[in-house]
Design an enzyme around this catalytic site. Sequence first.
Site, mmCIF file in Angstrom:
data_model
loop_
_atom_site.group_PDB
_atom_site.id
_atom_site.type_symbol
_atom_site.label_atom_id
_atom_site.label_comp_id
_atom_site.label_asym_id
_atom_site.label_seq_id
_atom_site.Cartn_x
_atom_site.Cartn_y
_atom_site.Cartn_z
ATOM 1 N N LYS A 222 0.631 -1.173 -0.098
ATOM 2 C CA LYS A 222 -0.004 0.155 0.048
ATOM 3 C C LYS A 222 0.859 1.193 -0.052
ATOM 4 C CE LYS A 222 -4.419 -1.663 1.483
ATOM 5 N NZ LYS A 222 -5.225 -2.150 2.586
ATOM 6 N N ARG A 258 -3.096 -9.911 5.387
ATOM 7 C CA ARG A 258 -3.487 -9.955 3.871
ATOM 8 C C ARG A 258 -2.369 -9.420 2.993
ATOM 9 N NH1 ARG A 258 -5.858 -6.740 -0.147
ATOM 10 N NH2 ARG A 258 -7.566 -7.681 -1.206
HETATM 11 N N1 HH2 Z 1 -7.393 -3.830 1.115
HETATM 12 C C1 HH2 Z 1 -7.591 -3.937 -0.613
HETATM 13 C C2 HH2 Z 1 -8.559 -4.793 -0.756
HETATM 14 N N2 HH2 Z 1 -9.717 -5.422 0.233
HETATM 15 N N3 HH2 Z 1 -9.670 -6.207 2.326
HETATM 16 C C3 HH2 Z 1 -9.537 -6.065 3.756
HETATM 17 N N4 HH2 Z 1 -10.271 -6.786 4.606
HETATM 18 N N5 HH2 Z 1 -8.445 -5.081 4.120
HETATM 19 C C4 HH2 Z 1 -7.571 -4.558 3.338
HETATM 20 O O1 HH2 Z 1 -6.636 -3.784 3.690
HETATM 21 C C5 HH2 Z 1 -7.986 -4.521 1.729
HETATM 22 C C6 HH2 Z 1 -8.950 -5.370 1.492
HETATM 23 C C7 HH2 Z 1 -6.668 -3.059 -1.255
HETATM 24 O O2 HH2 Z 1 -5.696 -4.059 -1.772
HETATM 25 P P1 HH2 Z 1 -5.947 -4.904 -3.399
HETATM 26 O O3 HH2 Z 1 -7.097 -5.917 -3.219
HETATM 27 O O4 HH2 Z 1 -4.440 -5.570 -3.558
HETATM 28 O O5 HH2 Z 1 -6.242 -3.855 -4.403
HETATM 29 P P2 HH2 Z 1 -7.341 -3.468 -5.192
HETATM 30 O O6 HH2 Z 1 -8.490 -3.036 -4.126
HETATM 31 O O7 HH2 Z 1 -6.868 -2.340 -6.200
HETATM 32 O O8 HH2 Z 1 -7.893 -4.625 -6.031
#
Ligand code: HH2
Length: 276
Positions: A222, A258
């Site tokens: 992030k 995660r």
């Molecule tokens: N962060 C993202 C997505 N889902 N869910 C939880 N519970 N906690 C988090 O910190 C979280 C989440 C964002 O990360 P990522 O899936 O890699 O990116 P994107 O939302 O662009 O798909």
Amino acid sequence: MTKSFGRYQLDAGRPWVMGILNLTPDSFSDGGLIGGVDQAVVRAEALRQQGADILDIGGESTRPGARAVSPEEEARRVLPVLKALQYLRLPLSLDSRRPAVVAAALDIGIDMVNDVTGLRDPGMRALLPSIQQTGSTVCVMHMQGDPQTMQQSPCYDDVVAEVFGFLRSRQQDLIDNGFDAYQVFLDPGFGFGKTLAHNQALMHALPSLAHHHQVLVGLSRKSMIGALLGRPTDPHDRLAGSLAAALYAAQQGARIVRVHDVQETVDALRVWRGLR
Ligand code: HH2
């Protein structure tokens, strides 16, 4: 000793690694990597091989400024993959805020509903009895605003009191709706409507939440990692920073981390535990 997680039992003696499987064209660090069900299966098998305890499957990016996708499009992305992954016998989490997608996924088989909007939508609330009956866990995340605008000017009087207060009251609501405490995970939502200072305050205070609740933390790649490194641009340049963050989260009591980089996180946690 083991602990129930949805349909499975996981080792209770260590933090669990949740491997991210994004089926999106536009996720902030791994968008467009997976083109179809076959590629998703290959990636999921690799993540299991690397030691993932849980897979988190997402069909909509929630990065700052992301465009919302329709429930139909999201369902088209995630449901065939959820079906195909059942044979793995690995806990599956669905990262979705859409009741229709969650309802269809429950029929296929999932072990966590990971809702970045905290299961507050009336449609999602109506689904709570079905979620509870399947034995699935839920993850309630805190977000200020929505992905379109959340990073424009996040503002709190007392970020720790507000975020942890929100999470505790959502947990109570779920318990009142028939959930057992072991089925509920709380997530401060790092980067979701928070400045670096807000994220730091939440991380610092994490033990006060983790002492009484099961906490999930998502820090992997992030922008706060980039900010701390002084290299804000490329999410792929954040592996070492993400590992440091995962270890610190585990130290602060997180039960689930995660992450995108499963093998490296599993190794780092093994060494951390071996030296503790
Ligand atoms: N962060 C993202 C997505 N889902 N869910 C939880 N519970 N906690 C988090 O910190 C979280 C989440 C964002 O990360 P990522 O899936 O890699 O990116 P994107 O939302 O662009 O798909």
